[in-house]
Design an enzyme around this catalytic site. Structure first.
Site, PDB file in Angstrom:
ATOM      1  N   PHE A 202      83.024  61.033   2.419  1.00 43.64           N
ATOM      2  CA  PHE A 202      82.241  60.219   1.500  1.00 43.64           C
ATOM      3  C   PHE A 202      81.185  61.100   0.833  1.00 43.64           C
ATOM      4  O   PHE A 202      80.295  61.633   1.488  1.00 43.64           O
ATOM      5  CB  PHE A 202      81.588  59.045   2.228  1.00 43.64           C
ATOM      6  CG  PHE A 202      81.058  58.029   1.271  1.00 43.64           C
ATOM      7  CD1 PHE A 202      81.917  57.134   0.651  1.00 43.64           C
ATOM      8  CD2 PHE A 202      79.715  57.991   0.946  1.00 43.64           C
ATOM      9  CE1 PHE A 202      81.442  56.208  -0.269  1.00 43.64           C
ATOM     10  CE2 PHE A 202      79.229  57.061   0.028  1.00 43.64           C
ATOM     11  CZ  PHE A 202      80.099  56.177  -0.579  1.00 43.64           C
TER      12      PHE A 202
ATOM     13  N   ARG B 177      72.054  59.036  -6.196  1.00 41.46           N
ATOM     14  CA  ARG B 177      72.697  59.300  -7.495  1.00 41.46           C
ATOM     15  C   ARG B 177      72.021  60.475  -8.189  1.00 41.46           C
ATOM     16  O   ARG B 177      72.643  61.199  -8.960  1.00 41.46           O
ATOM     17  CB  ARG B 177      72.594  58.068  -8.409  1.00 41.46           C
ATOM     18  CG  ARG B 177      73.423  56.880  -7.952  1.00 41.46           C
ATOM     19  CD  ARG B 177      73.461  55.838  -9.067  1.00 41.46           C
ATOM     20  NE  ARG B 177      73.861  54.524  -8.579  1.00 41.46           N
ATOM     21  CZ  ARG B 177      75.125  54.138  -8.420  1.00 41.46           C
ATOM     22  NH1 ARG B 177      76.104  54.947  -8.694  1.00 41.46           N
ATOM     23  NH2 ARG B 177      75.397  52.920  -7.983  1.00 41.46           N
TER      24      ARG B 177
ATOM     25  N   ASP C 229      89.703  57.708  -5.953  1.00 38.79           N
ATOM     26  CA  ASP C 229      89.859  57.642  -4.499  1.00 38.79           C
ATOM     27  C   ASP C 229      91.219  57.003  -4.206  1.00 38.79           C
ATOM     28  O   ASP C 229      92.251  57.666  -4.299  1.00 38.79           O
ATOM     29  CB  ASP C 229      88.670  56.839  -3.956  1.00 38.79           C
ATOM     30  CG  ASP C 229      88.586  56.816  -2.451  1.00 38.79           C
ATOM     31  OD1 ASP C 229      89.079  57.749  -1.809  1.00 38.79           O
ATOM     32  OD2 ASP C 229      88.020  55.853  -1.901  1.00 38.79           O
TER      33      ASP C 229
ATOM     34  N   LYS D  64      90.098  62.635  -4.894  1.00 38.34           N
ATOM     35  CA  LYS D  64      90.383  62.670  -3.451  1.00 38.34           C
ATOM     36  C   LYS D  64      91.848  62.317  -3.263  1.00 38.34           C
ATOM     37  O   LYS D  64      92.182  61.178  -2.928  1.00 38.34           O
ATOM     38  CB  LYS D  64      89.546  61.578  -2.757  1.00 38.34           C
ATOM     39  CG  LYS D  64      88.294  62.025  -2.089  1.00 38.34           C
ATOM     40  CD  LYS D  64      87.826  60.941  -1.138  1.00 38.34           C
ATOM     41  CE  LYS D  64      86.390  60.603  -1.378  1.00 38.34           C
ATOM     42  NZ  LYS D  64      85.936  59.462  -0.573  1.00 38.34           N
TER      43      LYS D  64
ATOM     44  N   ASP E 278      76.682  57.262  -5.362  1.00 42.32           N
ATOM     45  CA  ASP E 278      75.643  56.701  -4.488  1.00 42.32           C
ATOM     46  C   ASP E 278      76.127  56.427  -3.071  1.00 42.32           C
ATOM     47  O   ASP E 278      77.333  56.373  -2.800  1.00 42.32           O
ATOM     48  CB  ASP E 278      75.134  55.386  -5.069  1.00 42.32           C
ATOM     49  CG  ASP E 278      76.142  54.247  -4.857  1.00 42.32           C
ATOM     50  OD1 ASP E 278      77.324  54.411  -5.225  1.00 42.32           O
ATOM     51  OD2 ASP E 278      75.760  53.210  -4.292  1.00 42.32           O
TER      52      ASP E 278
ATOM     53  N   GLY F  78      78.411  55.063 -11.570  1.00 44.32           N
ATOM     54  CA  GLY F  78      78.639  56.391 -10.996  1.00 44.32           C
ATOM     55  C   GLY F  78      78.908  57.513 -11.977  1.00 44.32           C
ATOM     56  O   GLY F  78      78.451  58.632 -11.779  1.00 44.32           O
TER      57      GLY F  78
ATOM     58  N   GLU G  63      85.339  58.996 -15.376  1.00 41.94           N
ATOM     59  CA  GLU G  63      85.141  58.374 -14.061  1.00 41.94           C
ATOM     60  C   GLU G  63      84.475  59.377 -13.115  1.00 41.94           C
ATOM     61  O   GLU G  63      84.595  60.592 -13.301  1.00 41.94           O
ATOM     62  CB  GLU G  63      86.522  57.927 -13.538  1.00 41.94           C
ATOM     63  CG  GLU G  63      86.553  57.276 -12.186  1.00 41.94           C
ATOM     64  CD  GLU G  63      85.717  56.014 -12.075  1.00 41.94           C
ATOM     65  OE1 GLU G  63      84.493  56.119 -12.248  1.00 41.94           O
ATOM     66  OE2 GLU G  63      86.279  54.935 -11.798  1.00 41.94           O
ATOM     67  N   ASP G  64      83.792  58.869 -12.113  1.00 39.96           N
ATOM     68  CA  ASP G  64      83.143  59.773 -11.154  1.00 39.96           C
ATOM     69  C   ASP G  64      84.144  60.329 -10.143  1.00 39.96           C
ATOM     70  O   ASP G  64      84.191  61.523  -9.889  1.00 39.96           O
ATOM     71  CB  ASP G  64      81.970  59.083 -10.442  1.00 39.96           C
ATOM     72  CG  ASP G  64      82.321  57.708  -9.879  1.00 39.96           C
ATOM     73  OD1 ASP G  64      83.490  57.289  -9.954  1.00 39.96           O
ATOM     74  OD2 ASP G  64      81.398  57.037  -9.363  1.00 39.96           O
TER      75      ASP G  64
HETATM   76  P1  5GP Z   1      89.129  53.581  -5.860  1.00 39.40           P
HETATM   77  O1  5GP Z   1      89.415  52.288  -6.519  1.00 39.40           O
HETATM   78  O2  5GP Z   1      89.774  54.775  -6.499  1.00 39.40           O
HETATM   79  O3  5GP Z   1      89.417  53.528  -4.379  1.00 39.40           O
HETATM   80  O4  5GP Z   1      87.577  53.749  -5.857  1.00 39.40           O
HETATM   81  C1  5GP Z   1      86.908  54.257  -6.902  1.00 39.40           C
HETATM   82  C2  5GP Z   1      85.440  53.973  -6.778  1.00 39.40           C
HETATM   83  O5  5GP Z   1      85.006  53.942  -5.399  1.00 39.40           O
HETATM   84  C3  5GP Z   1      84.693  55.110  -7.414  1.00 39.40           C
HETATM   85  O6  5GP Z   1      84.492  54.888  -8.786  1.00 39.40           O
HETATM   86  C4  5GP Z   1      83.395  55.125  -6.623  1.00 39.40           C
HETATM   87  O7  5GP Z   1      82.500  54.224  -7.182  1.00 39.40           O
HETATM   88  C5  5GP Z   1      83.804  54.637  -5.229  1.00 39.40           C
HETATM   89  N1  5GP Z   1      84.039  55.774  -4.337  1.00 39.40           N
HETATM   90  C6  5GP Z   1      85.214  56.232  -3.877  1.00 39.40           C
HETATM   91  N2  5GP Z   1      85.045  57.302  -3.071  1.00 39.40           N
HETATM   92  C7  5GP Z   1      83.713  57.544  -3.051  1.00 39.40           C
HETATM   93  C8  5GP Z   1      82.897  58.539  -2.398  1.00 39.40           C
HETATM   94  O8  5GP Z   1      83.324  59.451  -1.692  1.00 39.40           O
HETATM   95  N3  5GP Z   1      81.553  58.435  -2.629  1.00 39.40           N
HETATM   96  C9  5GP Z   1      81.003  57.471  -3.402  1.00 39.40           C
HETATM   97  N4  5GP Z   1      79.681  57.474  -3.543  1.00 39.40           N
HETATM   98  N5  5GP Z   1      81.744  56.524  -4.023  1.00 39.40           N
HETATM   99  C10 5GP Z   1      83.081  56.567  -3.844  1.00 39.40           C
END
Ligand code: 5GP
Length: 175
Positions: free
Chosen positions: A150, A163, A101, A129, A157, A42, A97-98
């Site tokens: 999302f 992407r 969340d 977020k 993606d 990502g 990082e992208d």
């Molecule tokens: P976390 O561990 O912080 O919950 O999740 C991080 C990963 O979940 C991110 O690196 C990403 O790959 C995916 N992710 C979380 N939220 C989103 C979103 O809104 N869209 C997309 N495409 N991926 C997300």
């Protein structure tokens, strides 16, 4: 199957913000070298654009972790898919990082990297977020805060698609 995507952040907004982040990092690390760690897949689009905006000696390496989940929700269980090629000991590491969340993926990754004794370790995320946070983790550099939706594009993606969108959008419906 195609989805309707609503634009949330335009290509120009994203590019301008990345330029600002690059300038900020260049200022903060003046006289230093940077080891940029891009998380796959990502963050790859963001990391390349950011790297071009950092006017300092820089090395780029890639790491991949996966969190188990159903596609739009992470379960909290994380595993390493691809490790870095080089040692980070004594280096100024910035993890790119992208999106942060729940924060679970990042907290796992930052813990692993911390144990390898970098000189400094910081986190730069294109998106944040905050409403969704489960683990207490905060990026040192954040591009944009986004609502609990999302999002796709600029490397992010939905089932491996979208992407390549040059902007950040929200998946609205299937059609
Ligand atoms: P976390 O561990 O912080 O919950 O999740 C991080 C990963 O979940 C991110 O690196 C990403 O790959 C995916 N992710 C979380 N939220 C989103 C979103 O809104 N869209 C997309 N495409 N991926 C997300």
């Amino acid at each position: 199957m195609n989805h309707k995507i609503r634009e949330l952040l335009s290509e120009e907004e994203v590019d301008n913000r990345i330029r600002q982040l690059g300038e900020q990092i260049t200022k903060d690390y003046e006289g230093e070298e940077i080891f940029l760690v891009c998380t796959l897949k990502g963050a790859s689009f963001f990391a390349c654009e950011l790297a071009k905006r950092i006017a300092l000696p820089l090395t780029l390496d890639f790491i991949a972790v996966a969190s188990y989940g159903d596609g739009t929700q992470s379960s909290g269980e994380v595993r390493m898919i691809k490790d870095l090629d080089e040692s980070i000991e004594g280096k100024n590491v910035i993890v790119v990082e992208d999106i942060v969340d729940t924060g679970r993926t990042l907290s796992y990754l930052m813990e692993i990297l911390k144990k390898r004794n970098p000189r400094t370790l910081k986190l730069c995320s294109l998106l944040d977020k905050p409403e969704r946070r489960v683990v207490d983790i905060q990026a040192d550099y954040t591009g944009f805060e986004v609502p609990d939706l999302f999002v796709v594009g600029y490397g992010l993606d939905y089932a491996q698609r979208y992407r390549n969108l040059p902007y950040i959008g929200v998946v609205e419906s299937e059609g």
